[in-house]
Write a protein that holds these residues in place. Structure first.
Motif, mmCIF file in Angstrom:
data_model
loop_
_atom_site.group_PDB
_atom_site.id
_atom_site.type_symbol
_atom_site.label_atom_id
_atom_site.label_comp_id
_atom_site.label_asym_id
_atom_site.label_seq_id
_atom_site.Cartn_x
_atom_site.Cartn_y
_atom_site.Cartn_z
ATOM 1 N N GLY C 302 0.808 -1.216 0.000
ATOM 2 C CA GLY C 302 0.000 0.000 0.000
ATOM 3 C C GLY C 302 0.840 1.264 0.000
ATOM 4 N N GLN C 303 2.111 1.134 0.336
ATOM 5 C CA GLN C 303 2.970 2.307 0.404
ATOM 6 C C GLN C 303 2.996 3.079 -0.916
ATOM 7 O OE1 GLN C 303 5.476 2.697 3.174
ATOM 8 N NE2 GLN C 303 7.221 3.599 2.186
ATOM 9 N N ASP C 304 3.016 2.341 -2.015
ATOM 10 C CA ASP C 304 3.022 2.980 -3.327
ATOM 11 C C ASP C 304 1.726 3.699 -3.623
ATOM 12 O OD1 ASP C 304 5.485 2.352 -4.057
ATOM 13 O OD2 ASP C 304 4.968 0.684 -5.366
ATOM 14 N N LEU C 305 0.678 3.241 -2.983
ATOM 15 C CA LEU C 305 -0.646 3.782 -3.298
ATOM 16 C C LEU C 305 -1.124 4.718 -2.198
ATOM 17 C CD1 LEU C 305 -2.155 0.383 -4.441
ATOM 18 C CD2 LEU C 305 -1.661 2.314 -5.929
ATOM 19 N N LEU C 306 -0.194 5.110 -1.299
ATOM 20 C CA LEU C 306 -0.597 5.808 -0.086
ATOM 21 C C LEU C 306 -1.474 7.024 -0.357
ATOM 22 C CD1 LEU C 306 -0.336 5.749 2.949
ATOM 23 C CD2 LEU C 306 1.699 7.160 2.757
ATOM 24 N N TYR C 307 -1.122 7.826 -1.339
ATOM 25 C CA TYR C 307 -1.838 9.090 -1.507
ATOM 26 C C TYR C 307 -3.098 8.960 -2.348
ATOM 27 C CZ TYR C 307 2.468 10.649 0.553
ATOM 28 O OH TYR C 307 3.538 10.775 1.394
ATOM 29 N N THR C 308 -3.127 7.978 -3.232
ATOM 30 C CA THR C 308 -4.348 7.845 -4.027
ATOM 31 C C THR C 308 -5.282 6.780 -3.472
ATOM 32 O OG1 THR C 308 -3.003 6.495 -5.497
ATOM 33 C CG2 THR C 308 -3.616 8.675 -6.284
ATOM 34 N N PRO C 310 -5.326 5.255 -0.059
ATOM 35 C CA PRO C 310 -4.786 5.057 1.293
ATOM 36 C C PRO C 310 -5.356 3.858 2.029
ATOM 37 C CG PRO C 310 -6.200 7.009 1.189
ATOM 38 C CD PRO C 310 -5.995 6.546 -0.221
ATOM 39 N N SER C 313 -3.271 0.579 2.790
ATOM 40 C CA SER C 313 -2.420 0.397 3.968
ATOM 41 C C SER C 313 -3.120 0.773 5.270
ATOM 42 C CB SER C 313 -1.091 1.143 3.822
ATOM 43 O OG SER C 313 -1.274 2.423 3.348
ATOM 44 N N LEU C 314 -4.140 1.620 5.196
ATOM 45 C CA LEU C 314 -4.833 1.976 6.449
ATOM 46 C C LEU C 314 -5.520 0.763 7.067
ATOM 47 C CD1 LEU C 314 -6.480 5.474 5.787
ATOM 48 C CD2 LEU C 314 -4.499 4.911 7.197
#
Lengths: 579, 322, 347
Positions: C302-308, C310, C313-314
């Motif tokens: 999820g780190q790669d997708l954190l901003y789009t 979230p 990883s949340l």
């Protein structure tokens, strides 16, 4: 060539740690034509008009290129800088597009015709050229250069055809004494003797390994001190943890505009250790000029680059490279032709392309030679539609072939790298294999281990399918067809056995030898033969070819004059900055 | 006391020696790891390999190999990275140390202050609703993975709010204090908070329990009986006594964090410290770097342990024979 | 981590509740602790939900395999068929973004990950792995540590000295760095490890389990050894020795039952610690290996997708916090129940 960038620092960058195998690709045809450069193509006159000179060009890179000694470094990252600080006897024309594939004389006055049955080359060296330390260039500089190929451990195979090379080792090398490289500093000539004719020798001389360094350069590894060169810039400093700084070489003057033009920026700085996402942000804000790690931009940010606001700053160009899954032809099930063809029919290339970042960043492929390459003719037997381009998997046919091969239900191990993209590709391959009745599992290794691992025959029993990628060294079909799939490229019990599939078809090898021989005598016939070999290899299915990747360059708004050189990609010193 | 110090020091040296042996075997003597192969370049010929092997002393007896390796790590300090032969490992670790120290020191200040405030408050407010609330908060702090807290912090400060409330937060990464003290500070604020949360939770719990325990001791009762105010008792007597445990704990945790324990925080915030270095080395399987970090990290921890033990023995003579 | 160690030590050393039937007594005390009961309930619920993963997977499966990639798949959002991976826009069409949360339990409730897998389903499968590794490694660790501690504490002298010093050496390593070193080594051996006739493949869940169990052995060993030492000097043991009991009998029927409560107090706290460690190792890509997933690997992806995206990883992070919090509360409860005189208490 396949490269692994020395450091793959990551955070977001894990997406494509291994796409950093960016090699230097080269190709012969119309590379520029096929790249859909979105930017306006304002063409500068390649002589660096003084009006555009000045400024500092800052490149942002996630990680450095490792040891800087040009005899050892094998990364595009340093080569893009070395072409601005050093010169070889010959070089690729430093211009964009098709003309950039042409080899032109650089420190030599002309390209010599070999004599002695193609084994002897006599170069006339230009006079009046100085290294950046003020030393005058003499032919003996090249003796040191070639000696260093063997005394500094590196990929020595390129120049092992020079007479006396076999006696060289890390302990010492004296090619002058053995008669391999003879410098005549009064007549300003350099004679190179080969043990056998090599049609690709001129290509190999264009590589930065063969760039001139002062004759008194140490035969030991110079570490991170780059020896002086003759180009328009010189290395002021290099620290792999912080930055490299290139400044103008005070002794430089233009001797051949096409081989080594003057550069525009006054200073070129490459900074290391940034997150790729931060690189993009800084370039968006105009705080730096170039994102080096275009292939590692997180998908998050790729979508922001689609905004029309950046349209002129993003450049996408096709690479002559293959990303593929080698099939282990030495072990069941893929020692069986039908089994190999089956997985070729089943592989869902659209999915792999999506892993690579979508159709704008990769093109599905079936055959060995990449598009826009000499002897390339579109061919794709493993699809549903017309047999030229891939349109979709043919699962019915694949399943029938698996049944016929008698390999249904076999266990298959897919070996790949353990970074994000490597993992994803392996998982998709497992899914494709399972869909036709195999029992597949993954085996993921660290990037620096995986490549030697799958090459070594000692490990044949441990994998059936192995991910790999190849970026060509120079535009010759043999660089794919013979290097990667020739019988001579299988070296048992060696970590350097580039024929990963261990595929050897005597009939095809006979044709390869024929084509190699025809190369210098009858190029047209050789070219046709290579096309035939490409298609025959494809039918024999030693690989599942996945896709041909594309290169994405993201530049700041104030950068002008972008051109795509098929050999070196971006020509940093030929870009100018508006104030 | 002196014999204790001598014995403790000798033992520390023995542990350090055993650590180097263990690490040497983990990394260089496991089958399948060929250091020569990694150092010989991309496509080495068999003779190049043999020469590199000889240079490294890999054909020498095991003991000599071990000796050579230790010499490279501690004396000549010229151990070379696998991924970059121009790169010396030990200077690289020392260059990364300031970032780690900045991170750990800052976090330590935060966690000590916060833990004392929370622990004392909870102890003082025992029997009221605040005590369990504070302790549940402490437990939550103990229960969240530090890298995940870091991601959440990044999501908040680098995501949607980056252009408004958190515009003062620089992009991820570490700025050296000498380059820009302001950026050094603003860039470390969230890493500090993230790293300290676990320890705030833990120390607050320990402190509270300790305070409650000491409150029942005779001398505190005496102090109270003398008519000293509750606050004075707490500050002058109980808190001071429980600081012994607190400080010795702190020594151990601080050692562990500097010795590589901050790796997760460093990775999630892109702080190029010792932990991040290890992480990079891990990506490339750069064994010399991992090995050197593990050895130096373990040494630091062993050293801190020894110091804590000696300090503890000095403060509290009862533990000396242990 | 000294934090863990000390927590363990300070709880472990004081647990010698001796009553007529200490277990019944403890159980009664635990039942009165409503917070601990709630934590136990939450924990059981999480375990049941994760065990039920295949049921949910069956509900959301695209082609029968939720753990496989679904890059070309489609799903239904608001009655419309949409692709799971969405191509970038603009002229350049760069990138492929996975679909976000639909908040529709049957169709990508929490959205998709990088290769189009259903995050909600992954979460349940990841929970299975995380819980399995956490519980198994904590058990393994406690068992090994107890055995070593029994031997060291009972025989004393040189045996004790050697074993204790050995534990000190393991203790001296930075926890994560030791785990990373071991994992790197084991994962490089693509063929896995061979322990006697037992073969563990490198991608097996047992690799991280064994590593995590190993690194925490000294943390359990220390308090248990202390307990063994104190029990071994008690009168009833001396009485048994006088009666000529064998060493084996002494250890297993006299001493062991009296240190079990210490181990049981430690167990929930150790599970909490091992689950956190597993997630950390997986985050650093040396823990759970594909095709297996754990909460840690999902956070890492999820780190790669954190901003789009979230939620990728949340969600697993929230699951970890809930699980570990429940374990910690339960651990406190168990300790209070088994050792009412314990001074380190939540309430």
């Amino acid at each position: 060539m396949r490269q692994i960038r020395p450091k793959t620092a990551h955070l977001t960058g894990r997406r494509t740690t291994m796409a950093t195998l960016a090699g230097l690709a080269v190709l012969a045809l119309a590379a520029a034509g096929c790249g859909n450069s979105a930017g306006p193509s304002s063409k500068p006159s390649t002589g660096a008009g003084s009006a555009h000179q000045g400024g500092v060009f800052t490149i942002l890179a996630n990680s450095s290129f490792g040891v800087a000694d040009p005899a050892q470094n094998y990364t595009l990252e340093e080569w893009q800088l070395l072409i601005d600080t050093h010169d070889g006897l010959v070089g690729f024309a430093k211009v964009g597009g098709l003309p950039g594939t042409k080899i032109v004389p650089d420190l030599a006055t002309s390209i010599p015709i070999p004599t002695n049955g193609g084994k002897t080359y006599v170069f006339h060296i230009r006079r009046g050229i100085k290294f950046s330390n003020g030393q005058t260039l003499t032919p003996s500089a090249f003796v040191t250069t070639f000696d260093r190929q063997f005394t500094v451990p590196g990929p020595t195979s390129f120049y092992s055809g020079i007479v006396g090379a076999s006696k060289c080792s890390v302990k010492g090398c004296n090619l002058a004494k053995s008669g391999g490289v003879i410098a005549n500093d009064s007549a300003y000539t350099l004679t190179i003797n080969l043990t056998a004719p090599d049609p690709e020798f001129m290509d190999q001389l264009t590589l930065p390994f063969a760039y001139a360094v002062p004759p008194n350069t140490s035969l030991k590894l110079t570490g991170n001190n780059v020896p002086p060169g003759t180009g328009p810039y010189m290395w002021k400093s290099y620290n792999p943890n912080t930055e490299a700084v290139l400044v103008r070489n005070p002794y430089f003057h233009v001797w051949s505009k096409i081989a080594q033009p003057n550069g525009y920026p006054n200073e070129i700085i490459e900074k290391y250790g940034l997150q790729v996402s931060d690189e993009v942000t800084e370039v968006e804000n105009g705080e730096a000029q170039e994102v080096f790690d275009g292939d590692q931009i997180p998908s998050d940010q790729l979508s922001t680059l689609n905004s029309p606001q950046y349209a002129g700053q993003v450049h996408v160009n096709t690479l002559t490279a293959d990303w593929y899954m080698a099939l282990n032809t030495q072990r069941p099930p893929f020692n069986n032709l039908q089994a190999r063809q089956a997985i070729n029919y089943a592989a869902n290339r659209t999915a792999y392309v999506k892993i690579a970042g979508g159709p704008s960043l990769a093109v599905p492929a079936c055959q060995i030679l990449p598009p826009n390459f000499p002897s390339y003719k579109p061919y794709c037997p493993y699809t549903t539609g017309p047999q030229t381009t891939w349109s979709g998997p043919n699962l019915a046919k694949a399943r029938a072939l698996v049944k016929a091969s008698g390999t249904y239900g076999d266990k298959v191990v897919v070996d790949s790298t353990n970074d994000q993209v490597g993992t994803e590709l392996a998982e998709q391959m497992v899914s494709d294999l399972n869909s036709i009745g195999y029992k597949a599992s993954t085996q993921l290794l660290s990037g620096s281990v995986q490549y030697p691992f799958v090459q070594n025959s000692a490990n044949w029993s441990k994998w059936n399918v192995a991910w790999s990628a190849w970026y060509q060294d120079y535009p010759a079909p043999s660089d794919f067809l013979n290097v990667l799939l020739g019988c001579g490229s299988i070296h048992k019990n060696s970590d350097a056995s580039p024929n990963i599939a261990a595929f050897c078809d005597p009939a095809i090898q006979k044709l390869i030898n024929q084509a190699e021989a025809d190369g210098s005598t009858n190029p047209a016939k050789a070219a046709a033969l290579w096309t035939q070999i490409d298609h025959m290899d494809t039918q024999q299915a030693p690989w599942v070819d996945l896709y041909n990747p594309k290169q994405i360059d993201f530049l700041a708004k104030n950068v002008h004059g972008y051109e795509w050189n098929p050999q070196w990609y971006i020509l940093i010193d030929q870009l100018w900055l508006s104030k | 006391m002196l014999t204790f110090i001598i014995r403790r020091t000798l033992w520390t040296v023995v542990v350090m020696f055993v650590i180097t042996v263990v690490v040497f075997f983990i990394f260089f003597k496991t089958p399948g790891v060929d250091p020569a192969r990694a150092l010989a370049g991309r496509n080495p010929s068999p003779q190049t390999l043999a020469e590199v092997r000889a240079q490294l002393g890999l054909n020498r007896p095991l003991l000599v190999q071990y000796g050579l390796m230790m010499k490279r790590i501690f004396i000549t300090r010229n151990l070379v990275s696998y991924s970059d032969q121009g790169q010396l490992v030990i200077p690289e670790i020392f260059a990364a140390a300031p970032a780690t120290l900045s991170l750990v020191f800052g976090a330590a200040i935060i966690w000590i202050v916060m833990a004392i405030v929370m622990g004392v408050a909870a102890a003082r407010l025992r029997g009221r609703i605040y005590d369990p609330i504070l302790m549940i908060l402490a437990l939550i702090g103990l229960s969240a993975p530090v890298f995940w807290i870091g991601q959440v912090a990044n999501l908040i400060t680098q995501g949607g709010l980056h252009n408004s409330v958190f515009s003062w937060v620089p992009p991820l990464g570490y700025t050296s204090f000498t380059v820009s003290p302001l950026h050094w500070f603003t860039g470390l604020v969230f890493p500090w908070i993230t790293l300290s949360i676990l320890y705030i939770g833990f120390y607050a719990r320990v402190l509270r329990a300790n305070l409650l325990e000491i409150q029942t001791e005779d001398y505190v009762r005496t102090a109270r009986a003398k008519g000293l105010s509750e606050r004075r008792v707490l500050l002058r007597h109980t808190l001071r006594t429980s600081m012994i445990t607190f400080v010795s704990l702190f020594g151990l945790d601080f050692g562990a964090l500097v010795g590589g324990g901050a790796i997760l925080t460093e990775v999630v915030f892109g702080i190029h410290g010792v932990g991040f270095l290890t992480w990079q080395a891990l990506q490339n399987l750069d064994l010399p770097t991992i090995m050197a970090v593990v050895i130096y990290g373990a040494f630091f921890i062993v050293l801190m342990n020894a110091l804590v033990d000696i300090a503890y023995a000095w403060l509290d003579p009862r533990v000396r024979p242990a | 981590m000294a934090a863990v160690a000390e927590q363990v030590t300070s709880t472990g050393l004081r647990s010698a509740a001796v009553g007529r039937n200490p277990w019944a007594l403890a159980w009664r005390r635990l039942r009165r602790n409503r917070l601990a009961l709630a934590a136990l309930g939450l924990l059981l619920l999480l375990i049941v939900v994760c065990l039920a993963a295949p049921l949910y997977a069956h509900d959301v499966a695209h082609d029968g395999n939720v753990l496989g990639p679904n890059l070309n798949g489609t799903t239904i959002v608001g009655g419309k068929v949409v692709p799971v991976m969405q191509e970038g826009g603009g002229i350049l069409k760069l990138g492929e973004t996975p679909i976000g949360p639909t908040w529709d339990l049957h169709h990508y409730f929490l959205g998709a990950d990088n290769i189009g897998r259903d995050v909600a389903a992954l979460l349940l499968y990841g929970g299975r792995a995380s819980l399995q590794i956490g519980i198994c490694s904590a058990l393994l660790c406690c068992i090994v540590a107890t055995i070593v501690a029994l031997i060291a504490g009972f025989f004393g002298g040189l045996t004790d000295a050697i074993l204790s010093r050995l534990m000190d050496v393991i203790w001296a390593f930075p926890v994560y760095l030791l785990a990373i070193s071991l994992a790197t080594e084991l994962l490089t051996h693509s063929n896995g490890i061979q322990i006697g006739f037992l073969h563990v493949s490198a991608t097996s869940l047992w690799t991280p389990t064994v590593i995590i169990a190993f690194i925490y052995v000294p943390y359990v060993y220390r308090p248990v050894r202390g307990q063994v030492l104190s029990v071994a000097s008690k009168e009833f043991v001396e009485a048994a020795i006088a009666q000529g009991a064998s060493n084996f009998r002494l250890i297993f029927s006299e001493i062991l039952p009296n240190v079990v409560s210490t181990v049981i107090v430690l167990l929930p706290l150790m599970i909490a610690t091992t689950i956190l460690t597993e997630s950390a190792l997986s985050y650093l890509s040396v823990g759970v290996q594909p095709p297996n997933v754990s909460w840690g690997t999902i956070i890492s992806d999820g780190q790669d997708l954190l901003y789009t995206r979230p939620w990728v990883s949340l969600a697993p992070g929230i699951m970890i916090v809930l699980t570990v919090l429940a374990l910690n509360v339960l651990g406190d409860g168990v300790r209070d129940a088994l050792d009412p005189r314990a001074k380190l208490r939540v309430r």
